[in-house]
Design an enzyme around this catalytic site. Structure first.
Site, mmCIF file in Angstrom:
data_model
loop_
_atom_site.group_PDB
_atom_site.id
_atom_site.type_symbol
_atom_site.label_atom_id
_atom_site.label_comp_id
_atom_site.label_asym_id
_atom_site.label_seq_id
_atom_site.Cartn_x
_atom_site.Cartn_y
_atom_site.Cartn_z
ATOM 1 N N THR A 102 -6.905 2.956 -19.764
ATOM 2 C CA THR A 102 -6.597 2.041 -18.655
ATOM 3 C C THR A 102 -7.906 1.762 -17.905
ATOM 4 O OG1 THR A 102 -6.245 3.798 -17.038
ATOM 5 C CG2 THR A 102 -4.321 3.136 -18.356
ATOM 6 N N PRO A 103 -7.897 0.769 -17.024
ATOM 7 C CA PRO A 103 -9.119 0.519 -16.241
ATOM 8 C C PRO A 103 -9.599 1.753 -15.482
ATOM 9 C CG PRO A 103 -7.638 -1.354 -16.062
ATOM 10 C CD PRO A 103 -6.890 -0.293 -16.840
ATOM 11 N N TYR A 147 -8.665 14.550 -6.232
ATOM 12 C CA TYR A 147 -7.681 13.998 -7.164
ATOM 13 C C TYR A 147 -6.806 15.121 -7.731
ATOM 14 C CZ TYR A 147 -6.024 11.494 -11.376
ATOM 15 O OH TYR A 147 -5.264 10.930 -12.368
ATOM 16 N N LYS A 170 -2.757 15.662 -7.273
ATOM 17 C CA LYS A 170 -1.860 15.704 -8.435
ATOM 18 C C LYS A 170 -1.120 17.044 -8.527
ATOM 19 C CE LYS A 170 -2.618 11.589 -10.151
ATOM 20 N NZ LYS A 170 -1.581 10.555 -9.994
ATOM 21 N N ILE A 190 -5.602 8.202 -21.218
ATOM 22 C CA ILE A 190 -4.912 6.984 -21.646
ATOM 23 C C ILE A 190 -5.803 5.796 -21.277
ATOM 24 C CG2 ILE A 190 -2.780 5.649 -21.543
ATOM 25 C CD1 ILE A 190 -2.287 8.530 -22.455
ATOM 26 N N ASP A 211 0.891 -1.163 0.000
ATOM 27 C CA ASP A 211 0.000 0.000 0.000
ATOM 28 C C ASP A 211 0.924 1.207 0.000
ATOM 29 O OD1 ASP A 211 -1.597 2.160 0.564
ATOM 30 O OD2 ASP A 211 -2.661 1.220 2.224
ATOM 31 N N ALA A 212 0.886 1.994 -1.061
ATOM 32 C CA ALA A 212 1.838 3.106 -1.220
ATOM 33 C C ALA A 212 1.732 4.124 -0.088
ATOM 34 C CB ALA A 212 1.611 3.781 -2.570
HETATM 35 N N1 NAD Z 1 -4.846 6.687 -17.439
HETATM 36 C C1 NAD Z 1 -4.769 8.015 -17.552
HETATM 37 O O1 NAD Z 1 -5.189 8.628 -18.548
HETATM 38 C C2 NAD Z 1 -4.165 8.825 -16.440
HETATM 39 C C3 NAD Z 1 -4.259 10.213 -16.527
HETATM 40 C C4 NAD Z 1 -3.670 10.981 -15.546
HETATM 41 C C5 NAD Z 1 -2.982 10.370 -14.506
HETATM 42 N N2 NAD Z 1 -2.943 9.024 -14.433
HETATM 43 C C6 NAD Z 1 -2.241 8.438 -13.288
HETATM 44 O O2 NAD Z 1 -1.497 7.313 -13.681
HETATM 45 C C7 NAD Z 1 -1.411 6.389 -12.590
HETATM 46 C C8 NAD Z 1 -1.830 5.007 -13.058
HETATM 47 O O3 NAD Z 1 -3.215 5.061 -13.419
HETATM 48 P P1 NAD Z 1 -3.913 3.983 -14.380
HETATM 49 O O4 NAD Z 1 -4.727 4.767 -15.321
HETATM 50 O O5 NAD Z 1 -2.913 2.998 -14.884
HETATM 51 O O6 NAD Z 1 -4.922 3.292 -13.321
HETATM 52 P P2 NAD Z 1 -5.233 1.763 -12.979
HETATM 53 O O7 NAD Z 1 -6.436 1.817 -12.099
HETATM 54 O O8 NAD Z 1 -5.273 0.941 -14.210
HETATM 55 O O9 NAD Z 1 -3.967 1.300 -12.123
HETATM 56 C C9 NAD Z 1 -3.734 1.793 -10.830
HETATM 57 C C10 NAD Z 1 -3.011 0.720 -10.031
HETATM 58 O O10 NAD Z 1 -2.708 1.271 -8.735
HETATM 59 C C11 NAD Z 1 -3.002 0.276 -7.763
HETATM 60 N N3 NAD Z 1 -3.283 0.909 -6.469
HETATM 61 C C12 NAD Z 1 -4.398 1.579 -6.084
HETATM 62 N N4 NAD Z 1 -4.259 2.003 -4.817
HETATM 63 C C13 NAD Z 1 -3.025 1.614 -4.401
HETATM 64 C C14 NAD Z 1 -2.293 1.781 -3.202
HETATM 65 N N5 NAD Z 1 -2.819 2.406 -2.126
HETATM 66 N N6 NAD Z 1 -1.031 1.282 -3.126
HETATM 67 C C15 NAD Z 1 -0.498 0.608 -4.180
HETATM 68 N N7 NAD Z 1 -1.150 0.402 -5.328
HETATM 69 C C16 NAD Z 1 -2.389 0.907 -5.448
HETATM 70 C C17 NAD Z 1 -4.199 -0.472 -8.328
HETATM 71 O O11 NAD Z 1 -4.360 -1.740 -7.705
HETATM 72 C C18 NAD Z 1 -3.854 -0.535 -9.799
HETATM 73 O O12 NAD Z 1 -3.101 -1.693 -10.096
HETATM 74 C C19 NAD Z 1 -2.296 6.973 -11.477
HETATM 75 O O13 NAD Z 1 -1.488 7.688 -10.558
HETATM 76 C C20 NAD Z 1 -3.203 7.921 -12.225
HETATM 77 O O14 NAD Z 1 -3.722 8.946 -11.414
HETATM 78 C C21 NAD Z 1 -3.524 8.232 -15.370
#
Ligand code: NAD
Length: 253
Positions: A190-191, A153, A157, A188, A60-61
């Site tokens: 992603t889930p 959020y 950020k 992007i 857990d980060a």
């Molecule tokens: N996908 C996008 O377009 C986008 C845009 C802006 C920022 N981001 C950032 O990129 C990062 C990755 O996002 P993503 O889109 O791949 O999301 P995602 O939901 O696919 O992946 C997030 C991962 O973080 C893990 N996670 C959640 N809480 C956690 C915790 N407390 N400790 C450790 N792991 C934890 C989840 O289990 C999951 O595997 C995030 O920080 C997100 O805010 C993504």
């Protein structure tokens, strides 16, 4: 020789989305990778598919003590890390009118305090490295333009964005071999983005602002930049902020 040969990387939130793609790309470029996630099964699946150059650890980060264990287990498995990607994240929706204090704190404990803990642990571990080292923090376009449906959020950020510069400048002042940069993706595929952008009908809901004109990006669009920022090719780049958003910052959907 590949671009990350000899490098040891930690990627948080590596079981899904961007963290998965970043871990796979790092391994393809010759790095040994420690994948951490609160979802250990997901991280193990990704690490298992990568092979012997990857391990998965539960994390857990937001857990302060766990960071010391992650650093020690990384040393035991591969050696002192040269790369940390603070990527783990979740989205708690809520505007300034309906976000509770508990929700705000939960969002910030993972997305801001978790990044603080990661940067602190990484600087401590990497400052004596004889190889250049790199911290990459996943911020968001939300840090640059705000997101009204996600007030907590966007606050987290924004904190990541300015903390990144403070970490980078400290390392430069101390003459540590550590660079620190932030990435600002948007839209992007992603889930996380699917969950927030696509309704039960499967239709996109552009009012979230997460589906830019031109459609969604691929996780590899972010991973490619991470490889560059993790490698010594980017040796003169620190305290930077890099959108990966197909221009959405300037031309929103
Ligand atoms: N996908 C996008 O377009 C986008 C845009 C802006 C920022 N981001 C950032 O990129 C990062 C990755 O996002 P993503 O889109 O791949 O999301 P995602 O939901 O696919 O992946 C997030 C991962 O973080 C893990 N996670 C959640 N809480 C956690 C915790 N407390 N400790 C450790 N792991 C934890 C989840 O289990 C999951 O595997 C995030 O920080 C997100 O805010 C993504």
């Amino acid at each position: 020789m590949s671009r990350l040969t000899g490098k040891i990387a930690i990627v948080t939130g590596a079981g899904s989305g961007l963290g998965k793609a970043i871990s796979e790309s790092f391994a393809e470029q010759g790095a040994q990778v420690v994948l951490t996630d609160i979802d250990l099964v997901a991280a193990k699946n990704v690490a298992g598919a990568i092979g012997a150059s990857a391990i998965a650890l539960h994390q857990d980060a937001a857990d302060e003590q766990r960071w010391d264990v992650i650093m020690q287990e990384t040393r035991d498995a591969f050696g002192t890390p040269h790369i940390l990607v603070n990527n783990a994240g979740l989205v708690i929706p809520g505007t300034i009118e309906d976000c509770s204090l508990d929700q705000f704190r939960k969002q910030n404990s993972v997305m801001l305090e978790g990044v603080f803990l990661g940067c602190r642990a990484a600087v401590k571990a990497m400052k004596s490295n004889d190889q250049p080292s790199s911290i990459i923090n996943l911020s968001s376009m939300a840090a640059l333009q705000g997101y009204s449906p996600f007030v907590a959020y966007a606050a987290a950020k924004g904190g990541v964005r300015s903390m990144t510069k403070s970490v980078a400048l400290h390392c430069k002042e101390q003459n540590y071999p550590i660079r620190c940069n932030s990435l600002h993706p948007a839209g992007i595929d992603t889930p996380m983005v699917r969950q927030e952008s696509v309704g039960a009908s499967g239709a996109a809901t552009p009012e979230t602002g997460m589906i830019p004109l031109g459609g969604l990006g691929h996780p590899n669009d972010v991973a490619a930049l991470c490889v560059y920022l993790a490698s010594d090719e980017s040796r003169f780049m620190t305290a930077g902020e890099y959108p990966v958003d197909n221009g959405a910052l300037y031309k929103p959907a």
